[in-house]
Design a protein around this motif. Structure first.
Motif, PDB file in Angstrom:
ATOM      1  N   SER A 118      13.327  59.707  67.304  1.00  0.00           N
ATOM      2  CA  SER A 118      12.933  60.276  66.022  1.00  0.00           C
ATOM      3  C   SER A 118      11.820  61.276  66.289  1.00  0.00           C
ATOM      4  N   ASP A 119      12.176  62.554  66.216  1.00  0.00           N
ATOM      5  CA  ASP A 119      11.173  63.608  66.308  1.00  0.00           C
ATOM      6  C   ASP A 119      10.471  63.696  67.666  1.00  0.00           C
ATOM      7  N   ALA A 120      10.984  63.010  68.673  1.00  0.00           N
ATOM      8  CA  ALA A 120      10.248  62.964  69.935  1.00  0.00           C
ATOM      9  C   ALA A 120      10.622  64.125  70.846  1.00  0.00           C
ATOM     10  N   VAL A 121      11.854  64.615  70.749  1.00  0.00           N
ATOM     11  CA  VAL A 121      12.318  65.704  71.618  1.00  0.00           C
ATOM     12  C   VAL A 121      12.983  66.771  70.754  1.00  0.00           C
ATOM     13  N   ALA A 122      13.535  67.817  71.437  1.00  0.00           N
ATOM     14  CA  ALA A 122      14.136  68.935  70.678  1.00  0.00           C
ATOM     15  C   ALA A 122      15.545  68.620  70.188  1.00  0.00           C
ATOM     16  N   LEU A 123      15.954  67.374  70.269  1.00  0.00           N
ATOM     17  CA  LEU A 123      17.268  66.979  69.760  1.00  0.00           C
ATOM     18  C   LEU A 123      17.429  67.545  68.343  1.00  0.00           C
ATOM     19  N   LEU A 124      18.553  68.220  68.089  1.00  0.00           N
ATOM     20  CA  LEU A 124      18.683  68.931  66.803  1.00  0.00           C
ATOM     21  C   LEU A 124      19.029  67.943  65.688  1.00  0.00           C
ATOM     22  N   GLU A 125      18.001  67.318  65.147  1.00  0.00           N
ATOM     23  CA  GLU A 125      18.214  66.174  64.254  1.00  0.00           C
ATOM     24  C   GLU A 125      18.897  66.561  62.950  1.00  0.00           C
ATOM     25  N   ARG A 126      18.567  67.738  62.409  1.00  0.00           N
ATOM     26  CA  ARG A 126      19.194  68.105  61.123  1.00  0.00           C
ATOM     27  C   ARG A 126      20.659  68.462  61.288  1.00  0.00           C
ATOM     28  N   PRO A 127      21.006  69.342  62.270  1.00  0.00           N
ATOM     29  CA  PRO A 127      22.435  69.592  62.487  1.00  0.00           C
ATOM     30  C   PRO A 127      23.219  68.306  62.799  1.00  0.00           C
ATOM     31  N   LYS A 139      18.222  76.081  52.448  1.00  0.00           N
ATOM     32  CA  LYS A 139      17.616  77.347  52.896  1.00  0.00           C
ATOM     33  C   LYS A 139      16.188  77.136  53.386  1.00  0.00           C
ATOM     34  N   ASN A 140      15.551  76.043  52.948  1.00  0.00           N
ATOM     35  CA  ASN A 140      14.210  75.715  53.473  1.00  0.00           C
ATOM     36  C   ASN A 140      14.309  75.022  54.829  1.00  0.00           C
ATOM     37  N   THR A 141      15.517  74.920  55.375  1.00  0.00           N
ATOM     38  CA  THR A 141      15.893  74.311  56.667  1.00  0.00           C
ATOM     39  C   THR A 141      15.897  72.772  56.659  1.00  0.00           C
ATOM     40  N   LEU A 142      15.550  72.169  55.510  1.00  0.00           N
ATOM     41  CA  LEU A 142      15.526  70.702  55.493  1.00  0.00           C
ATOM     42  C   LEU A 142      16.902  70.125  55.202  1.00  0.00           C
ATOM     43  N   LEU A 143      17.112  68.900  55.642  1.00  0.00           N
ATOM     44  CA  LEU A 143      18.367  68.222  55.323  1.00  0.00           C
ATOM     45  C   LEU A 143      18.242  67.625  53.925  1.00  0.00           C
ATOM     46  N   ILE A 144      19.205  67.968  53.078  1.00  0.00           N
ATOM     47  CA  ILE A 144      19.157  67.548  51.676  1.00  0.00           C
ATOM     48  C   ILE A 144      20.413  66.752  51.365  1.00  0.00           C
ATOM     49  N   LEU A 153      12.966  60.821  56.424  1.00  0.00           N
ATOM     50  CA  LEU A 153      12.815  61.186  57.833  1.00  0.00           C
ATOM     51  C   LEU A 153      14.070  60.768  58.577  1.00  0.00           C
ATOM     52  N   LEU A 154      14.333  61.476  59.664  1.00  0.00           N
ATOM     53  CA  LEU A 154      15.585  61.246  60.381  1.00  0.00           C
ATOM     54  C   LEU A 154      15.361  60.567  61.727  1.00  0.00           C
ATOM     55  N   GLY A 155      16.315  59.766  62.118  1.00  0.00           N
ATOM     56  CA  GLY A 155      16.303  59.156  63.444  1.00  0.00           C
ATOM     57  C   GLY A 155      17.722  59.143  63.979  1.00  0.00           C
ATOM     58  N   ILE A 200       2.320  76.282  57.071  1.00  0.00           N
ATOM     59  CA  ILE A 200       1.099  75.489  56.905  1.00  0.00           C
ATOM     60  C   ILE A 200       1.223  74.150  57.638  1.00  0.00           C
ATOM     61  N   SER A 201       2.426  73.621  57.659  1.00  0.00           N
ATOM     62  CA  SER A 201       2.646  72.352  58.347  1.00  0.00           C
ATOM     63  C   SER A 201       2.306  72.499  59.834  1.00  0.00           C
ATOM     64  N   TYR A 202       2.766  73.581  60.432  1.00  0.00           N
ATOM     65  CA  TYR A 202       2.456  73.852  61.846  1.00  0.00           C
ATOM     66  C   TYR A 202       0.951  74.083  62.038  1.00  0.00           C
TER      67      TYR A 202
HETATM   68  C1  B12 Z   1       9.609  71.795  65.168  1.00  0.00           C
HETATM   69  C2  B12 Z   1       9.654  71.034  63.873  1.00  0.00           C
HETATM   70  C3  B12 Z   1       8.895  71.514  62.814  1.00  0.00           C
HETATM   71  C4  B12 Z   1       8.227  72.882  62.849  1.00  0.00           C
HETATM   72  C5  B12 Z   1       9.298  73.964  62.640  1.00  0.00           C
HETATM   73  C6  B12 Z   1      10.199  73.670  61.435  1.00  0.00           C
HETATM   74  C7  B12 Z   1      11.550  74.350  61.469  1.00  0.00           C
HETATM   75  N1  B12 Z   1      12.139  74.482  60.306  1.00  0.00           N
HETATM   76  O1  B12 Z   1      12.077  74.696  62.499  1.00  0.00           O
HETATM   77  C8  B12 Z   1       7.151  72.728  61.743  1.00  0.00           C
HETATM   78  C9  B12 Z   1       5.867  72.209  62.371  1.00  0.00           C
HETATM   79  C10 B12 Z   1       6.846  73.994  60.959  1.00  0.00           C
HETATM   80  C11 B12 Z   1       7.770  71.614  60.907  1.00  0.00           C
HETATM   81  C12 B12 Z   1       7.459  71.405  59.590  1.00  0.00           C
HETATM   82  C13 B12 Z   1       8.004  70.381  58.808  1.00  0.00           C
HETATM   83  N2  B12 Z   1       8.771  69.369  59.256  1.00  0.00           N
HETATM   84 CO1  B12 Z   1       9.485  69.267  61.052  1.00  0.00          CO
HETATM   85  N3  B12 Z   1      10.378  69.102  62.710  1.00  0.00           N
HETATM   86  C14 B12 Z   1      10.425  69.863  63.751  1.00  0.00           C
HETATM   87  C15 B12 Z   1      11.377  69.271  64.800  1.00  0.00           C
HETATM   88  C16 B12 Z   1      10.545  68.566  65.879  1.00  0.00           C
HETATM   89  C17 B12 Z   1      12.311  70.276  65.471  1.00  0.00           C
HETATM   90  C18 B12 Z   1      13.009  71.253  64.503  1.00  0.00           C
HETATM   91  C19 B12 Z   1      13.697  72.346  65.249  1.00  0.00           C
HETATM   92  O2  B12 Z   1      14.419  72.096  66.191  1.00  0.00           O
HETATM   93  N4  B12 Z   1      13.456  73.578  64.851  1.00  0.00           N
HETATM   94  C20 B12 Z   1      14.117  74.696  65.462  1.00  0.00           C
HETATM   95  C21 B12 Z   1      15.130  75.240  64.472  1.00  0.00           C
HETATM   96  C22 B12 Z   1      15.877  76.404  65.109  1.00  0.00           C
HETATM   97  O3  B12 Z   1      16.014  74.195  64.227  1.00  0.00           O
HETATM   98  P1  B12 Z   1      16.462  73.795  62.734  1.00  0.00           P
HETATM   99  O4  B12 Z   1      15.459  74.231  61.745  1.00  0.00           O
HETATM  100  O5  B12 Z   1      16.888  72.374  62.738  1.00  0.00           O
HETATM  101  O6  B12 Z   1      17.657  74.820  62.569  1.00  0.00           O
HETATM  102  C23 B12 Z   1      19.001  74.520  62.761  1.00  0.00           C
HETATM  103  C24 B12 Z   1      19.774  74.662  61.462  1.00  0.00           C
HETATM  104  O7  B12 Z   1      18.951  75.181  60.449  1.00  0.00           O
HETATM  105  C25 B12 Z   1      20.920  75.529  61.825  1.00  0.00           C
HETATM  106  N5  B12 Z   1      21.023  76.805  61.146  1.00  0.00           N
HETATM  107  C26 B12 Z   1      20.554  77.972  61.557  1.00  0.00           C
HETATM  108  N6  B12 Z   1      21.001  78.943  60.763  1.00  0.00           N
HETATM  109  C27 B12 Z   1      21.771  78.381  59.823  1.00  0.00           C
HETATM  110  C28 B12 Z   1      22.474  78.940  58.771  1.00  0.00           C
HETATM  111  C29 B12 Z   1      23.184  78.086  57.934  1.00  0.00           C
HETATM  112  C30 B12 Z   1      23.982  78.681  56.845  1.00  0.00           C
HETATM  113  C31 B12 Z   1      23.134  76.674  58.118  1.00  0.00           C
HETATM  114  C32 B12 Z   1      23.809  75.750  57.201  1.00  0.00           C
HETATM  115  C33 B12 Z   1      22.425  76.140  59.208  1.00  0.00           C
HETATM  116  C34 B12 Z   1      21.772  77.011  60.037  1.00  0.00           C
HETATM  117  O8  B12 Z   1      20.841  75.824  63.205  1.00  0.00           O
HETATM  118  C35 B12 Z   1      19.546  75.631  63.656  1.00  0.00           C
HETATM  119  C36 B12 Z   1      19.512  75.348  65.122  1.00  0.00           C
HETATM  120  O9  B12 Z   1      20.283  74.238  65.429  1.00  0.00           O
HETATM  121  C37 B12 Z   1      12.196  68.260  63.919  1.00  0.00           C
HETATM  122  C38 B12 Z   1      12.678  67.027  64.665  1.00  0.00           C
HETATM  123  C39 B12 Z   1      13.877  67.372  65.532  1.00  0.00           C
HETATM  124  N7  B12 Z   1      13.833  67.029  66.787  1.00  0.00           N
HETATM  125  O10 B12 Z   1      14.841  67.948  65.050  1.00  0.00           O
HETATM  126  C40 B12 Z   1      11.230  67.928  62.770  1.00  0.00           C
HETATM  127  C41 B12 Z   1      11.827  67.730  61.379  1.00  0.00           C
HETATM  128  C42 B12 Z   1      12.817  68.822  61.139  1.00  0.00           C
HETATM  129  N8  B12 Z   1      10.680  67.925  60.504  1.00  0.00           N
HETATM  130  C43 B12 Z   1      10.684  67.197  59.443  1.00  0.00           C
HETATM  131  C44 B12 Z   1       9.730  67.286  58.387  1.00  0.00           C
HETATM  132  C45 B12 Z   1       9.679  66.134  57.413  1.00  0.00           C
HETATM  133  C46 B12 Z   1       8.883  68.402  58.274  1.00  0.00           C
HETATM  134  C47 B12 Z   1       7.982  68.775  57.089  1.00  0.00           C
HETATM  135  C48 B12 Z   1       8.613  68.494  55.732  1.00  0.00           C
HETATM  136  C49 B12 Z   1       6.629  68.031  57.241  1.00  0.00           C
HETATM  137  C50 B12 Z   1       5.588  68.389  56.194  1.00  0.00           C
HETATM  138  N9  B12 Z   1       5.719  67.912  54.960  1.00  0.00           N
HETATM  139  O11 B12 Z   1       4.632  69.068  56.489  1.00  0.00           O
HETATM  140  C51 B12 Z   1       7.758  70.293  57.327  1.00  0.00           C
HETATM  141  C52 B12 Z   1       8.809  71.127  56.595  1.00  0.00           C
HETATM  142  C53 B12 Z   1       8.813  72.586  56.924  1.00  0.00           C
HETATM  143  C54 B12 Z   1      10.222  73.161  56.854  1.00  0.00           C
HETATM  144  N10 B12 Z   1      10.580  73.748  55.734  1.00  0.00           N
HETATM  145  O12 B12 Z   1      10.958  73.009  57.839  1.00  0.00           O
HETATM  146  C55 B12 Z   1      11.899  66.267  59.396  1.00  0.00           C
HETATM  147  C56 B12 Z   1      12.924  66.814  58.406  1.00  0.00           C
HETATM  148  C57 B12 Z   1      13.628  65.772  57.551  1.00  0.00           C
HETATM  149  C58 B12 Z   1      14.621  66.446  56.632  1.00  0.00           C
HETATM  150  N11 B12 Z   1      14.845  65.875  55.479  1.00  0.00           N
HETATM  151  O13 B12 Z   1      15.185  67.449  56.938  1.00  0.00           O
HETATM  152  C59 B12 Z   1      12.359  66.318  60.924  1.00  0.00           C
HETATM  153  C60 B12 Z   1      13.866  66.190  61.135  1.00  0.00           C
HETATM  154  C61 B12 Z   1      11.615  65.179  61.657  1.00  0.00           C
HETATM  155  C62 B12 Z   1      12.249  63.820  61.421  1.00  0.00           C
HETATM  156  N12 B12 Z   1      12.613  63.118  62.477  1.00  0.00           N
HETATM  157  O14 B12 Z   1      12.435  63.390  60.296  1.00  0.00           O
HETATM  158  N13 B12 Z   1       8.670  70.896  61.629  1.00  0.00           N
END
Ligand code: B12
Ligand code: SF4
Ligand code: SF4
Length: 348
Positions: A118-127, A139-144, A153-155, A200-202
């Motif tokens: 859970s959140d420990a590595v770059a494993l793409l948890e949302r996808p 669009k805010n990149t969160l899983l809904i 939170l995801l694991g 701001i979270s970062y």
């Molecule tokens: C780094 C990270 C951050 C960074 C960067 C966030 C970001 N959006 O990338 C920072 C520090 C800013 C951050 C903030 C927050 N985070 Co965070 N974070 C992570 C972490 C460790 C990695 C995310 C990551 O890989 N980012 C890199 C980008 C490229 O990956 P991605 O956003 O998942 O993008 C993928 C998809 O969006 C998709 N994609 C790209 N383009 C498109 C287009 C379409 C059409 C679609 C459908 C998909 C898609 O492909 C991308 C690559 O695979 C994860 C845990 C994990 N290992 O996954 C937690 C995680 C995402 N975070 C989480 C949380 C709770 C938060 C916060 C809400 C905390 C807070 N309240 O302050 C905020 C929310 C900010 C936000 N809007 O994202 C939760 C999310 C739970 C959920 N419901 O989604 C996670 C999963 C942790 C957990 N184990 O629960 N986080």
């Protein structure tokens, strides 16, 4: 198998559970690469280890990935002087401890190999969660999950067992763009993409050292995390009854790392450490023009053990027009003086 663990999952507080196959991540891996090439990760270098987003690297025999979601309480958001805003997930036990424990209980006694994350590595948890049918990526990149929202939170559990994948199709955000318009720092640079360096979270949790003078004002009233792009999302209904804030005085009165560990060691605040949390609280006090806090800020400026806290406090004392000049003493202190250039003190 999912049926067998479904009941236990509920007892453990899991609201969503599903299974995906590891092979379906190619597209996302290339999106992660583009994100990293854009330098959006800032100082989070642990995300730059491409192997760690690969389930097969983490468990070579992996056949299935179980994704699960554990909810947290939505809280009331009241902005007022003297209080710092806190992301709702940060109240209670640190999820980096809680979620792996829940996952281990879930697989206890089952045949096969299991690894939990859970959140420990770059494993793409949302996808992964989306592929397992837990919800859609907003669009805010969160899983809904429609009907549930995004306050969870995801694991993941990686296993060598073959489990039937689960799927679900959701409509997604449609024409809505509220989160993009509401993000105060423009961190959602385009739909589905966040420049973490602006988020701001970062800035409040992940970024160590001092924030730049511009970043200090970007964090506004947030001392830990940010929930704005979730609060405006129409999929998140209802308001909580407890407040999501903390008194700045409560944070700024923590005198030592030991006191911090006793108070917050088991919570998510521990990620920012004492120096990060106090640093943020000082910047928020300045952003709020909360001059009543000056006596506590002066104490920190005089002798705090952390160069980050001490020099941030000196910066704030100057902003609040303190009668004392703390900089000269700090410059004479070897442990502190080398940090002065980075502290923003010489800029304003
Ligand atoms: C780094 C990270 C951050 C960074 C960067 C966030 C970001 N959006 O990338 C920072 C520090 C800013 C951050 C903030 C927050 N985070 Co965070 N974070 C992570 C972490 C460790 C990695 C995310 C990551 O890989 N980012 C890199 C980008 C490229 O990956 P991605 O956003 O998942 O993008 C993928 C998809 O969006 C998709 N994609 C790209 N383009 C498109 C287009 C379409 C059409 C679609 C459908 C998909 C898609 O492909 C991308 C690559 O695979 C994860 C845990 C994990 N290992 O996954 C937690 C995680 C995402 N975070 C989480 C949380 C709770 C938060 C916060 C809400 C905390 C807070 N309240 O302050 C905020 C929310 C900010 C936000 N809007 O994202 C939760 C999310 C739970 C959920 N419901 O989604 C996670 C999963 C942790 C957990 N184990 O629960 N986080
Ligand atoms: S968490 Fe806050 S700063 Fe980060 S993208 Fe969402 S609204 Fe913007
Ligand atoms: S606020 Fe609107 S655009 Fe943003 S994630 Fe929620 S539904 Fe999607």
């Amino acid at each position: 198998m999912l049926k067998n663990i479904g009941e236990l999952a509920q007892e453990l507080g899991i609201v969503l559970l599903g299974v995906s196959e590891p092979k379906h991540l190619k597209k996302e891996k290339s999106k992660l690469k583009i994100w990293l090439d854009s330098k959006y990760q800032g100082e989070m270098s642990y995300l730059e280890k491409p192997n760690l987003c690969d389930p097969e690297f983490l468990l070579p025999e992996v056949k299935s990935i179980i994704s699960f979601a554990v909810p947290y309480k939505k809280r009331e958001r009241i902005y007022r002087k003297g209080y710092g805003q806190v992301a709702c997930y940060a109240f209670g036990e640190d999820y980096h401890l809680a979620l792996p424990r829940i996952a281990k209980k879930l697989v206890e006694g089952l045949d096969g190999k299991y690894k939990v994350y859970s959140d420990a590595v770059a494993l793409l948890e949302r996808p992964l969660a989306r592929n397992a049918g837990l919800g859609f990526i907003g669009k805010n990149t969160l899983l809904i999950r429609p009907g549930v929202g995004s306050y969870f939170l995801l694991g993941e559990i990686l296993t060598d067992q073959e489990i039937e994948p689960t799927t679900n199709i959701f409509k997604g955000c449609g024409a809505c763009s509220r989160c993009l318009r509401s993000c105060p720092t423009g961190a959602i640079v385009e739909p589905y993409s966040i420049d973490a360096r602006k988020c701001i979270s970062y800035l409040t949790i992940e970024k160590g050292g001092f924030l730049s003078v511009e970043e200090r004002s970007m964090i506004g009233e947030w001392v830990f995390g940010c929930d704005i792009c979730q609060e405006v999302c129409p999929f998140n209904h209802g308001v909580g009854d407890e407040e999501a804030s903390i008194k700045l005085e409560e944070i700024l009165s923590i005198r030592s790392n030991r006191e911090f560990d006793n108070k917050f060691g088991h919570t998510s605040f521990s990620r920012a450490r004492r120096s990060g949390l106090l640093r943020n609280a000082i910047y928020v006090a300045v952003n709020q023009e909360f001059e009543e806090i000056l006596p506590i800020v002066e104490l920190l400026a005089e002798s705090d053990e952390s160069p980050i806290v001490r020099l941030s406090a000196i910066w704030a004392a100057k902003k609040f027009r303190s009668k004392h000049c703390f900089l000269e003493k700090a410059l004479r202190d070897e442990k502190i003086s080398s940090f002065v250039d980075a502290s923003g003190l010489l800029e304003s």
